[in-house]
Design a protein around this motif. Sequence first.
Motif, PDB file in Angstrom:
ATOM      1  N   ASP A 213     -10.094   6.006   3.701  1.00 44.64           N
ATOM      2  CA  ASP A 213     -10.885   6.594   4.779  1.00 44.64           C
ATOM      3  C   ASP A 213     -10.069   6.852   6.039  1.00 44.64           C
ATOM      4  O   ASP A 213     -10.043   7.963   6.563  1.00 44.64           O
ATOM      5  N   CYS A 214      -9.363   5.801   6.516  1.00 43.35           N
ATOM      6  CA  CYS A 214      -8.624   5.944   7.772  1.00 43.35           C
ATOM      7  C   CYS A 214      -7.133   6.140   7.578  1.00 43.35           C
ATOM      8  O   CYS A 214      -6.419   6.486   8.514  1.00 43.35           O
ATOM      9  N   GLY A 215      -6.656   5.908   6.344  1.00 43.10           N
ATOM     10  CA  GLY A 215      -5.231   6.052   6.086  1.00 43.10           C
ATOM     11  C   GLY A 215      -4.389   4.889   6.568  1.00 43.10           C
ATOM     12  O   GLY A 215      -3.158   4.915   6.476  1.00 43.10           O
ATOM     13  N   GLY A 216      -5.037   3.844   7.071  1.00 41.68           N
ATOM     14  CA  GLY A 216      -4.312   2.674   7.565  1.00 41.68           C
ATOM     15  C   GLY A 216      -3.702   1.857   6.437  1.00 41.68           C
ATOM     16  O   GLY A 216      -4.228   1.808   5.321  1.00 41.68           O
ATOM     17  N   ILE A 217      -2.573   1.217   6.718  1.00 39.48           N
ATOM     18  CA  ILE A 217      -1.884   0.374   5.740  1.00 39.48           C
ATOM     19  C   ILE A 217      -2.255  -1.077   5.986  1.00 39.48           C
ATOM     20  O   ILE A 217      -2.114  -1.593   7.107  1.00 39.48           O
ATOM     21  N   HIS A 218      -2.742  -1.743   4.947  1.00 38.25           N
ATOM     22  CA  HIS A 218      -3.152  -3.144   5.056  1.00 38.25           C
ATOM     23  C   HIS A 218      -2.360  -3.980   4.053  1.00 38.25           C
ATOM     24  O   HIS A 218      -2.279  -3.632   2.872  1.00 38.25           O
ATOM     25  N   HIS A 219      -1.786  -5.080   4.509  1.00 44.89           N
ATOM     26  CA  HIS A 219      -1.005  -5.980   3.656  1.00 44.89           C
ATOM     27  C   HIS A 219      -1.915  -7.128   3.212  1.00 44.89           C
ATOM     28  O   HIS A 219      -1.982  -8.180   3.850  1.00 44.89           O
ATOM     29  N   ILE A 220      -2.584  -6.913   2.110  1.00 43.54           N
ATOM     30  CA  ILE A 220      -3.600  -7.846   1.623  1.00 43.54           C
ATOM     31  C   ILE A 220      -3.005  -9.222   1.329  1.00 43.54           C
ATOM     32  O   ILE A 220      -3.613 -10.253   1.616  1.00 43.54           O
ATOM     33  N   PHE A 221      -1.808  -9.255   0.765  1.00 41.24           N
ATOM     34  CA  PHE A 221      -1.190 -10.521   0.379  1.00 41.24           C
ATOM     35  C   PHE A 221      -0.121 -10.971   1.371  1.00 41.24           C
ATOM     36  O   PHE A 221       0.745 -11.771   1.042  1.00 41.24           O
ATOM     37  N   GLY A 222      -0.168 -10.440   2.578  1.00 34.78           N
ATOM     38  CA  GLY A 222       0.799 -10.833   3.588  1.00 34.78           C
ATOM     39  C   GLY A 222       1.927  -9.825   3.713  1.00 34.78           C
ATOM     40  O   GLY A 222       2.111  -8.944   2.872  1.00 34.78           O
TER      41      GLY A 222
END
Length: 275
Positions: A213-222
């Motif tokens: 949706d926003c194109g943001g990068i998220h580091h789920i596992f750190g």
Amino acid sequence: MSENCSHNCGSCSSNCSSRKPADFLVPPNEHSKIKKVIAVVSGKGGVGKSMVTSTMAVLTNRRGKKTAILDADITGPSIPKAFGVTEKAYGTQMGILPCESKKGIEMMSVNLLLDNDTDPVVWRGPVIAETVKQFWKDVVWGDVDYMFIDMPPGTGDVPLTVFQSIAIDGIIIVTSPQELVGMIVDKAVKMAEMMNVPILGIVENMSYFKCPDCGGIHHIFGESQIEAIAAKHNIPVVCKLPIDPAIAAKCDRGAAEEYEGEWLDPMVDFLEKMR
């Protein structure tokens, strides 16, 4: 003292550093000509090693290379399912014939020999290790440019058997961005060094998630530590794979050959430059 060892090293166990890998190498089937053998390893389970193996095979096959997969994960085979292969392998006078995917990727897995895919493999370590050797020496692979070996996790019987019995040209280590990764990679690297097997690179799976949706990068596992780990071991090739439910869904429905993405292209480029 073992007849294979010329050194008085006591018990002469399999980790005797004086032994030469060539003493244990097993030739492939006489009707097979395999140019490059790449083992895909991981220090722990659940990091996507089989997915990386399948994808590497798909990408090299797309580049016009004859590709094969030896599924050495005997107790957790998943390669046939990822490619939607359900027929069973059978033997001839020349040896066992591997099964093929829709695009012509050859494969051999214990699930291609069992009556039912869900039958458990309740075997002792030596039997499992011998089965892997049979997949190498009794299967008629034919002319193969790249063979990928999907290894079980860890540093137990099967990895040791593969490294000692098969002339491996290099390994790819698959990890995830978790705190234990450094120690796990250390173990895999040290085993490869003990076995004199070159390390081609590290692939970090589940490295990040890109929001649709926003194109943001998220580091789920750190946050990833892969660059520091690669630099520590002087490993030049590093690929990062995102968390992408679409990739997993394709493998689950037997459509690994529909893979779309460029994340592993640098590793394939590296393989093509190998001599």
